[in-house]
Design a protein around this motif. Structure first.
Motif, mmCIF file in Angstrom:
data_model
loop_
_atom_site.group_PDB
_atom_site.id
_atom_site.type_symbol
_atom_site.label_atom_id
_atom_site.label_comp_id
_atom_site.label_asym_id
_atom_site.label_seq_id
_atom_site.Cartn_x
_atom_site.Cartn_y
_atom_site.Cartn_z
ATOM 1 N N ALA A 126 9.154 -6.057 -0.537
ATOM 2 C CA ALA A 126 9.027 -4.933 -1.477
ATOM 3 C C ALA A 126 8.820 -3.627 -0.715
ATOM 4 O O ALA A 126 9.404 -2.592 -1.061
ATOM 5 C CB ALA A 126 7.880 -5.181 -2.455
ATOM 6 N N GLN A 152 14.867 -3.829 -6.969
ATOM 7 C CA GLN A 152 14.433 -4.997 -6.191
ATOM 8 C C GLN A 152 12.944 -4.912 -5.864
ATOM 9 O O GLN A 152 12.220 -5.902 -5.945
ATOM 10 C CB GLN A 152 15.251 -5.109 -4.905
ATOM 11 C CG GLN A 152 16.708 -5.429 -5.123
ATOM 12 C CD GLN A 152 16.914 -6.812 -5.684
ATOM 13 O OE1 GLN A 152 16.990 -6.997 -6.900
ATOM 14 N NE2 GLN A 152 16.990 -7.787 -4.823
ATOM 15 N N GLU A 153 12.498 -3.728 -5.491
ATOM 16 C CA GLU A 153 11.076 -3.533 -5.195
ATOM 17 C C GLU A 153 10.226 -3.849 -6.426
ATOM 18 O O GLU A 153 9.212 -4.561 -6.334
ATOM 19 C CB GLU A 153 10.814 -2.097 -4.747
ATOM 20 C CG GLU A 153 9.347 -1.818 -4.485
ATOM 21 C CD GLU A 153 9.015 -0.343 -4.313
ATOM 22 O OE1 GLU A 153 7.807 -0.041 -4.212
ATOM 23 O OE2 GLU A 153 9.929 0.508 -4.288
ATOM 24 N N ILE A 164 17.792 -13.149 -1.296
ATOM 25 C CA ILE A 164 17.616 -11.815 -0.704
ATOM 26 C C ILE A 164 18.713 -11.551 0.332
ATOM 27 O O ILE A 164 19.348 -10.501 0.323
ATOM 28 C CB ILE A 164 16.220 -11.668 -0.056
ATOM 29 C CG1 ILE A 164 15.110 -11.849 -1.086
ATOM 30 C CG2 ILE A 164 16.098 -10.349 0.707
ATOM 31 C CD1 ILE A 164 14.909 -10.713 -2.041
ATOM 32 N N VAL A 191 12.039 -16.180 -6.308
ATOM 33 C CA VAL A 191 13.126 -15.568 -5.550
ATOM 34 C C VAL A 191 13.144 -16.275 -4.206
ATOM 35 O O VAL A 191 12.107 -16.405 -3.555
ATOM 36 C CB VAL A 191 12.902 -14.054 -5.363
ATOM 37 C CG1 VAL A 191 13.994 -13.447 -4.487
ATOM 38 C CG2 VAL A 191 12.851 -13.350 -6.711
ATOM 39 N N TYR A 195 6.669 -11.464 -0.241
ATOM 40 C CA TYR A 195 7.058 -10.592 -1.356
ATOM 41 C C TYR A 195 6.638 -9.150 -1.071
ATOM 42 O O TYR A 195 7.398 -8.212 -1.304
ATOM 43 C CB TYR A 195 6.413 -11.059 -2.669
ATOM 44 C CG TYR A 195 7.121 -12.218 -3.320
ATOM 45 C CD1 TYR A 195 8.326 -12.035 -3.993
ATOM 46 C CD2 TYR A 195 6.576 -13.490 -3.294
ATOM 47 C CE1 TYR A 195 8.972 -13.094 -4.611
ATOM 48 C CE2 TYR A 195 7.214 -14.558 -3.915
ATOM 49 C CZ TYR A 195 8.412 -14.357 -4.568
ATOM 50 O OH TYR A 195 9.047 -15.403 -5.187
ATOM 51 N N LEU A 240 10.088 -7.671 -7.114
ATOM 52 C CA LEU A 240 9.230 -8.370 -6.143
ATOM 53 C C LEU A 240 7.756 -8.070 -6.385
ATOM 54 O O LEU A 240 6.912 -8.967 -6.316
ATOM 55 C CB LEU A 240 9.635 -8.005 -4.712
ATOM 56 C CG LEU A 240 11.019 -8.505 -4.282
ATOM 57 C CD1 LEU A 240 11.395 -7.927 -2.928
ATOM 58 C CD2 LEU A 240 11.085 -10.021 -4.269
ATOM 59 N N ARG A 241 7.437 -6.830 -6.696
ATOM 60 C CA ARG A 241 6.029 -6.475 -6.970
ATOM 61 C C ARG A 241 5.547 -7.107 -8.281
ATOM 62 O O ARG A 241 4.392 -7.521 -8.387
ATOM 63 C CB ARG A 241 5.847 -4.966 -6.996
ATOM 64 C CG ARG A 241 5.995 -4.353 -5.613
ATOM 65 C CD ARG A 241 5.409 -2.964 -5.523
ATOM 66 N NE ARG A 241 5.844 -2.306 -4.304
ATOM 67 C CZ ARG A 241 5.389 -2.580 -3.075
ATOM 68 N NH1 ARG A 241 4.485 -3.513 -2.907
ATOM 69 N NH2 ARG A 241 5.853 -1.922 -2.028
#
Length: 170
Positions: A111, A22-23, A44, A39, A107, A26-27
């Protein structure tokens, strides 16, 4: 049929893996590495709730600490466990407060929370004894290899067999 043995340490590693994924997503969106992907805050929130429910992470962490953690590491483990679980909840509550499209700062904040969850869970795993760490890492590698074959469409149960965890505790 007998109930399968709970693999608490494996669950901890798998949830840390989800947090890492997930991190990264998002990054990648934040950095423009992935184009035309949005997203939503609701994704989330919903995804976090599914993760919590399906992994039973709180129960698995408690089981791991109570049954497999060296006694001298249990107090520290309980603190790290609480921090990790609070961070998972914070991901959901942070996203739930956003009533618009996620912005770059959102984001980044999300993240960073996923990274925090991953770091806390990994540090919790590191408090296990060496034998338990090796056992759960072995499970993790086996499951990852199995999933990779399925994802690549090359898994064949007749050739590969069924994924089993029948390691001896010797």
């Amino acid at each position: 049929p007998s109930v399968p043995e709970e693999r608490s340490g494996l669950i901890v590693l798998r949830v840390a893996e989800v947090a890492q994924f997930q991190e990264k997503i998002l990054r990648a969106i934040l950095n423009g590495d992935i184009k035309d992907v949005i997203v939503t805050p609701q994704q989330i929130v919903f995804g976090t709730q599914i993760l919590l429910r399906n992994s039973n992470i709180a129960g698995n962490i408690k089981l791991m600490i109570d049954q497999e953690m060296p006694t001298e590491n249990q107090p520290t483990a309980r603190i790290k466990a609480a921090n990790a679980l609070n961070s998972i909840q914070k991901i959901s509550s942070t996203a739930a407060k956003v009533e618009r499209e996620l912005m770059p700062a959102d984001y980044e904040e999300l993240a960073n929370l996923y990274r925090l969850v991953r770091v806390e869970l990994n540090s919790l795993y590191e408090l296990l004894g060496q034998k338990e760490k090796e056992k759960y890492y072995g499970y993790f590698v086996a499951v990852t290899a199995y999933e990779k074959k399925i994802a690549e469409g090359v898994y064949n149960p007749d050739l590969d067999g069924v994924l089993k965890f029948d390691y001896d505790d010797k």
